[in-house]
Design a protein around this motif. Sequence first.
Motif, PDB file in Angstrom:
ATOM      1  N   PRO A  30      -5.097  -0.869   9.006  1.00 41.01           N
ATOM      2  CA  PRO A  30      -5.356  -1.319   7.639  1.00 41.01           C
ATOM      3  C   PRO A  30      -5.103  -0.206   6.628  1.00 41.01           C
ATOM      4  CG  PRO A  30      -7.417  -0.711   8.670  1.00 41.01           C
ATOM      5  CD  PRO A  30      -6.357  -0.544   9.719  1.00 41.01           C
ATOM      6  N   PRO A  31      -4.942  -0.546   5.341  1.00 43.35           N
ATOM      7  CA  PRO A  31      -4.799   0.485   4.308  1.00 43.35           C
ATOM      8  C   PRO A  31      -6.034   1.384   4.285  1.00 43.35           C
ATOM      9  CG  PRO A  31      -4.219  -1.675   3.440  1.00 43.35           C
ATOM     10  CD  PRO A  31      -4.842  -1.901   4.791  1.00 43.35           C
ATOM     11  N   GLU A  32      -5.824   2.683   4.122  1.00 43.84           N
ATOM     12  CA  GLU A  32      -6.931   3.642   4.211  1.00 43.84           C
ATOM     13  C   GLU A  32      -7.477   3.988   2.821  1.00 43.84           C
ATOM     14  OE1 GLU A  32      -8.319   4.532   6.870  1.00 43.84           O
ATOM     15  OE2 GLU A  32      -6.905   4.665   8.522  1.00 43.84           O
ATOM     16  N   TYR A  33      -8.182   3.047   2.193  1.00 43.34           N
ATOM     17  CA  TYR A  33      -8.725   3.291   0.858  1.00 43.34           C
ATOM     18  C   TYR A  33      -9.809   4.368   0.870  1.00 43.34           C
ATOM     19  CZ  TYR A  33      -6.384  -1.070  -0.378  1.00 43.34           C
ATOM     20  OH  TYR A  33      -5.449  -2.046  -0.586  1.00 43.34           O
ATOM     21  N   GLN A  34     -10.633   4.372   1.904  1.00 52.11           N
ATOM     22  CA  GLN A  34     -11.722   5.345   1.962  1.00 52.11           C
ATOM     23  C   GLN A  34     -11.184   6.765   2.087  1.00 52.11           C
ATOM     24  OE1 GLN A  34     -14.896   4.608   1.290  1.00 52.11           O
ATOM     25  NE2 GLN A  34     -14.057   2.552   0.937  1.00 52.11           N
ATOM     26  N   LEU A  64       4.454 -14.527  -0.137  1.00 53.88           N
ATOM     27  CA  LEU A  64       5.247 -14.131  -1.303  1.00 53.88           C
ATOM     28  C   LEU A  64       4.373 -13.612  -2.442  1.00 53.88           C
ATOM     29  CD1 LEU A  64       7.913 -17.003  -1.386  1.00 53.88           C
ATOM     30  CD2 LEU A  64       8.235 -14.650  -0.617  1.00 53.88           C
ATOM     31  N   SER A  65       3.176 -13.146  -2.127  1.00 55.15           N
ATOM     32  CA  SER A  65       2.279 -12.610  -3.152  1.00 55.15           C
ATOM     33  C   SER A  65       2.913 -11.402  -3.841  1.00 55.15           C
ATOM     34  CB  SER A  65       0.949 -12.183  -2.526  1.00 55.15           C
ATOM     35  OG  SER A  65       0.304 -13.278  -1.920  1.00 55.15           O
ATOM     36  N   ASP A  66       2.692 -11.312  -5.137  1.00 53.97           N
ATOM     37  CA  ASP A  66       3.224 -10.171  -5.888  1.00 53.97           C
ATOM     38  C   ASP A  66       2.511  -8.877  -5.514  1.00 53.97           C
ATOM     39  OD1 ASP A  66       4.952 -11.857  -7.164  1.00 53.97           O
ATOM     40  OD2 ASP A  66       3.804 -11.989  -9.026  1.00 53.97           O
ATOM     41  N   VAL A  67       1.216  -8.963  -5.252  1.00 53.16           N
ATOM     42  CA  VAL A  67       0.424  -7.802  -4.841  1.00 53.16           C
ATOM     43  C   VAL A  67      -0.425  -8.186  -3.634  1.00 53.16           C
ATOM     44  CG1 VAL A  67      -1.360  -6.142  -5.487  1.00 53.16           C
ATOM     45  CG2 VAL A  67       0.302  -6.902  -7.196  1.00 53.16           C
ATOM     46  N   ASP A  68      -0.190  -7.514  -2.526  1.00 53.97           N
ATOM     47  CA  ASP A  68      -0.978  -7.731  -1.320  1.00 53.97           C
ATOM     48  C   ASP A  68      -0.771  -6.532  -0.405  1.00 53.97           C
ATOM     49  OD1 ASP A  68      -2.225  -8.473   1.004  1.00 53.97           O
ATOM     50  OD2 ASP A  68      -1.387 -10.498   1.074  1.00 53.97           O
ATOM     51  N   HIS A  69      -1.746  -5.645  -0.381  1.00 53.75           N
ATOM     52  CA  HIS A  69      -1.608  -4.410   0.395  1.00 53.75           C
ATOM     53  C   HIS A  69      -1.675  -4.639   1.897  1.00 53.75           C
ATOM     54  CE1 HIS A  69      -2.563  -1.279  -2.997  1.00 53.75           C
ATOM     55  NE2 HIS A  69      -1.516  -2.044  -3.253  1.00 53.75           N
ATOM     56  N   SER A  70      -1.900  -5.869   2.310  1.00 52.31           N
ATOM     57  CA  SER A  70      -1.869  -6.177   3.740  1.00 52.31           C
ATOM     58  C   SER A  70      -0.460  -6.580   4.184  1.00 52.31           C
ATOM     59  CB  SER A  70      -2.861  -7.291   4.081  1.00 52.31           C
ATOM     60  OG  SER A  70      -2.457  -8.524   3.514  1.00 52.31           O
ATOM     61  N   ASN A  71       0.478  -6.664   3.237  1.00 54.39           N
ATOM     62  CA  ASN A  71       1.870  -6.955   3.577  1.00 54.39           C
ATOM     63  C   ASN A  71       2.594  -5.686   4.006  1.00 54.39           C
ATOM     64  OD1 ASN A  71       2.445  -9.774   3.227  1.00 54.39           O
ATOM     65  ND2 ASN A  71       2.108  -9.507   1.025  1.00 54.39           N
ATOM     66  N   PHE A 127       0.811  -1.223   0.000  1.00 56.50           N
ATOM     67  CA  PHE A 127       0.000   0.000   0.000  1.00 56.50           C
ATOM     68  C   PHE A 127       0.848   1.279   0.000  1.00 56.50           C
ATOM     69  CE2 PHE A 127      -2.680   3.170   2.299  1.00 56.50           C
ATOM     70  CZ  PHE A 127      -3.706   3.260   1.367  1.00 56.50           C
ATOM     71  N   ARG A 128       1.884   1.278   0.798  1.00 60.39           N
ATOM     72  CA  ARG A 128       2.681   2.502   0.915  1.00 60.39           C
ATOM     73  C   ARG A 128       3.252   2.940  -0.424  1.00 60.39           C
ATOM     74  NH1 ARG A 128       7.705   3.677   5.094  1.00 60.39           N
ATOM     75  NH2 ARG A 128       8.495   5.550   4.076  1.00 60.39           N
ATOM     76  N   TRP A 129       3.850   2.018  -1.155  1.00 64.79           N
ATOM     77  CA  TRP A 129       4.506   2.408  -2.410  1.00 64.79           C
ATOM     78  C   TRP A 129       3.495   2.624  -3.522  1.00 64.79           C
ATOM     79  CZ3 TRP A 129       8.248   4.210  -0.230  1.00 64.79           C
ATOM     80  CH2 TRP A 129       8.897   3.547   0.820  1.00 64.79           C
ATOM     81  N   PHE A 130       2.311   2.061  -3.374  1.00 60.47           N
ATOM     82  CA  PHE A 130       1.197   2.321  -4.277  1.00 60.47           C
ATOM     83  C   PHE A 130       0.868   3.816  -4.264  1.00 60.47           C
ATOM     84  CE2 PHE A 130      -3.561   2.641  -4.360  1.00 60.47           C
ATOM     85  CZ  PHE A 130      -3.747   2.388  -5.707  1.00 60.47           C
ATOM     86  N   ILE A 131       0.766   4.391  -3.062  1.00 58.97           N
ATOM     87  CA  ILE A 131       0.438   5.817  -2.961  1.00 58.97           C
ATOM     88  C   ILE A 131       1.655   6.697  -3.216  1.00 58.97           C
ATOM     89  CG2 ILE A 131      -0.448   7.647  -1.471  1.00 58.97           C
ATOM     90  CD1 ILE A 131      -2.185   5.687  -0.108  1.00 58.97           C
ATOM     91  N   VAL A 132       2.821   6.273  -2.752  1.00 56.39           N
ATOM     92  CA  VAL A 132       4.035   7.070  -2.968  1.00 56.39           C
ATOM     93  C   VAL A 132       4.289   7.268  -4.463  1.00 56.39           C
ATOM     94  CG1 VAL A 132       6.560   7.027  -2.795  1.00 56.39           C
ATOM     95  CG2 VAL A 132       5.161   6.602  -0.771  1.00 56.39           C
ATOM     96  N   GLU A 133       3.959   6.259  -5.268  1.00 60.89           N
ATOM     97  CA  GLU A 133       4.128   6.429  -6.711  1.00 60.89           C
ATOM     98  C   GLU A 133       3.204   7.518  -7.244  1.00 60.89           C
ATOM     99  OE1 GLU A 133       4.862   3.534 -10.513  1.00 60.89           O
ATOM    100  OE2 GLU A 133       5.682   3.156  -8.531  1.00 60.89           O
ATOM    101  N   MET A 134       2.027   7.643  -6.659  1.00 58.66           N
ATOM    102  CA  MET A 134       1.135   8.748  -7.012  1.00 58.66           C
ATOM    103  C   MET A 134       1.786  10.087  -6.669  1.00 58.66           C
ATOM    104  SD  MET A 134      -2.599   7.518  -5.584  1.00 58.66           S
ATOM    105  CE  MET A 134      -3.379   5.981  -6.078  1.00 58.66           C
TER     106      MET A 134
END
Length: 359
Positions: free
Chosen positions: A341-345, A243-250, A165-172
Amino acid sequence: MDKKTTNLKKDNTGLFYGNYSFGNIYNLLLDKKKISEFKKIIYQDLKNGKINDSLKDKIIMDVGTGRQSLALSLLGAKKVYHYDISSEHVARFKNILKHKFSKLNIVSENKNIVKDSLPIEKFDIVFLNGIIQHFSSVQDGLFNCANSVKVGGRVWCYFYRSGTFRWFIVEMIRKIAIYIHLSDFFKSSSILYNYGNTSSPIVSEIMDDLYVPFINLYTPKQYMNFMTELGFKVHQKVNIKNLSDVDHSNHHSSVIVFEKINKTPNLKRIKRKFLLNKKNSINQLDKKNYTKNSEIYNCIVLFEKVFKKITKKTPKIIIFTLCLELHKISNKLFYEGKEFPPEYQKLKHLLNNFNKLIK
């Protein structure tokens, strides 16, 4: 100009860290009390990584500000070679060694680990803690380090984990932060968080995420495959739930300790699919990665609408505020002491409102 100087000048990472991130809190990082506390952290890290044997006969290579070198030496390492790309860090560290830790066996040098030569099979342990993803070339830097480890030696690899999740938003944030010059962002955030004093851990953390020249993101499996090709095996995994490639709970970072079992082969012999290069790096905002998760997918769609509205004419204060609010959502661990948890809302609420505000 010699080759080493040329290599350092081509990469602005050293200049960035020396002046805008960690360099601005350098004395705080290497304060004796802080080092004593950090020594306990490194001890626990080594234990978690199953590097439990005595360090008294170990020659260690460390890359970074120097605080890890101090901790490793204080824990009994025979000798520590400290390398850093920032000439400012190395100059400061040498001064601290001379006046506060003169009895420790530490050698400090200004090096670009990606391009400058390292001793071949010299080190028992190479400690790479939060460094790898900032290499201008991850594959070249890791290869250089792998080649410097003795057979039977180990490499501690702490890295930013793709698909979190962190790098998902940081890329934004990094896509929109380019509209504000880093020195202006540095001064403005210093005023906001520390009354204009640039010696601020918060400011350092923000600058590290937003303006460091390179954040190269790969999955644990990509690191494992690459290091296997270089003659290593996994010795221990730390902070890796799956080892999931995408899992925002990691967790946003992971550690893998690798043990060298064979001599390092020539890099040209490694198959392209295993290389940690730009072609194999992962765009965190690629919608193809989230077709099975509509919540994440919709967040990207919202961000794309926002990004299209931002231009050079958009007031800098609005962009600055958006970056900081996004950073608070991305890095809850730093601001609130918890990552999940990730703050999608919150993310969708912010992007929706921003989209309405900007015409």
